[in-house]
Design an enzyme around this catalytic site. Sequence first.
Site, PDB file in Angstrom:
ATOM      1  N   GLY A 188      -4.228   4.802  -3.573  1.00 23.06           N
ATOM      2  CA  GLY A 188      -3.626   6.123  -3.416  1.00 23.06           C
ATOM      3  C   GLY A 188      -4.328   7.229  -4.162  1.00 23.06           C
TER       4      GLY A 188
ATOM      5  N   GLY B 202      -1.698   4.579   2.586  1.00 23.34           N
ATOM      6  CA  GLY B 202      -1.518   5.895   3.199  1.00 23.34           C
ATOM      7  C   GLY B 202      -2.005   6.005   4.628  1.00 23.34           C
TER       8      GLY B 202
ATOM      9  N   GLU C 139      -6.747  -5.520  -4.691  1.00 21.85           N
ATOM     10  CA  GLU C 139      -6.421  -4.097  -4.728  1.00 21.85           C
ATOM     11  C   GLU C 139      -6.693  -3.545  -6.127  1.00 21.85           C
ATOM     12  OE1 GLU C 139      -3.460  -2.691  -1.476  1.00 21.85           O
ATOM     13  OE2 GLU C 139      -2.359  -3.474  -3.166  1.00 21.85           O
TER      14      GLU C 139
ATOM     15  N   LYS D 123       5.207   1.131   2.267  1.00 19.19           N
ATOM     16  CA  LYS D 123       5.872   1.425   0.996  1.00 19.19           C
ATOM     17  C   LYS D 123       7.248   2.069   1.290  1.00 19.19           C
ATOM     18  CE  LYS D 123       1.351   1.711  -1.146  1.00 19.19           C
ATOM     19  NZ  LYS D 123       0.483   2.323  -2.169  1.00 19.19           N
TER      20      LYS D 123
ATOM     21  N   ASN E 122       0.897  -1.217   4.778  1.00 19.26           N
ATOM     22  CA  ASN E 122       2.009  -1.239   3.829  1.00 19.26           C
ATOM     23  C   ASN E 122       2.608   0.157   3.775  1.00 19.26           C
ATOM     24  OD1 ASN E 122       3.796  -1.546   1.711  1.00 19.26           O
ATOM     25  ND2 ASN E 122       2.206  -1.595   0.133  1.00 19.26           N
TER      26      ASN E 122
ATOM     27  N   HIS F  93       2.495  -6.723  -5.578  1.00 19.99           N
ATOM     28  CA  HIS F  93       1.774  -5.453  -5.467  1.00 19.99           C
ATOM     29  C   HIS F  93       1.752  -4.766  -6.829  1.00 19.99           C
ATOM     30  CE1 HIS F  93       0.753  -1.356  -4.212  1.00 19.99           C
ATOM     31  NE2 HIS F  93       0.311  -1.884  -3.078  1.00 19.99           N
TER      32      HIS F  93
ATOM     33  N   SER G 158      -7.350   2.768  -0.837  1.00 18.49           N
ATOM     34  CA  SER G 158      -7.877   3.963  -0.159  1.00 18.49           C
ATOM     35  C   SER G 158      -8.797   3.618   1.012  1.00 18.49           C
ATOM     36  CB  SER G 158      -8.613   4.871  -1.160  1.00 18.49           C
ATOM     37  OG  SER G 158      -7.714   5.362  -2.143  1.00 18.49           O
TER      38      SER G 158
ATOM     39  N   GLU H 120       2.253  -1.835  -7.739  1.00 17.21           N
ATOM     40  CA  GLU H 120       3.384  -0.945  -7.999  1.00 17.21           C
ATOM     41  C   GLU H 120       4.608  -1.730  -8.438  1.00 17.21           C
ATOM     42  OE1 GLU H 120       1.639   2.179  -4.698  1.00 17.21           O
ATOM     43  OE2 GLU H 120       3.394   0.964  -4.213  1.00 17.21           O
TER      44      GLU H 120
END
Length: 241
Positions: free
Chosen positions: A171, A226, A165, A11, A9, A96, A204, A98
């Site tokens: 993150g 990431g 998640e 983002k 992902n 998600h 992570s 976020e």
Amino acid sequence: MRQIIIAGNWKMHKTQTESLEFLQGFLSHLEDTPEERETVLCVPFTCLNFMSKNLHGSRVKLGAQNIHWADQGAFTGEISGEMLKEFGINYVIVGHSERRQYFGETDETVNARLLAAQKHGLTPILCVGESKAQRDAGETEAVISAQIEKDLVNVDQNNLVIAYEPIWAIGTGDTCEAAEANRVIGLIRSQLTNKNVTIQYGGSVNPKNVDEIMAQPEIDGALVGGASLDPESFARLVNYQ
């Protein structure tokens, strides 16, 4: 046998130029992985057309990061299933944390987006997970059970991926212990009518912990943030042992 899916992902990262640089490095590091292991890149909307053309003929599938429940209309900044289908999209992330935290997503809107994705033949990746405060309060099971119950109303579980998640591990560098992630994913599976739904872990995930995570019996892949931005790191995840 459950499908194994390693999905990146991106983002809000990478221009088309940066995407090309990534692909040149990433594809050269891919090994011959088993057929039941699928690789997906969920990229920004601006890269979908470019990536669709450059991934043609490869084993890497393309995903989007959101979908609207309507086919068209006055929904500034949104994207519909019909628009995504033009780019040969296979997967789309829905719900998600976020999106839930920063853009007001609710279980009801998540459910509507899931149904829209399936209507257009796309496989949604439903994200669920608890916050740090909820985990500290011992509410992990209740929170995730409620999300699953509300999000999956009328959803076809034969065309679905779920990603656990934990919000506190996204993150932050904090990873949920592999055994604990396996336990929670087992809880999620127990609520499903289709026990063969692919359930990923996300939070992570990196080259140092991927092997331990993927060794867990309930975990069917990873949704990676990431570490998916670096071609060598993401290739290492896809090539996990």
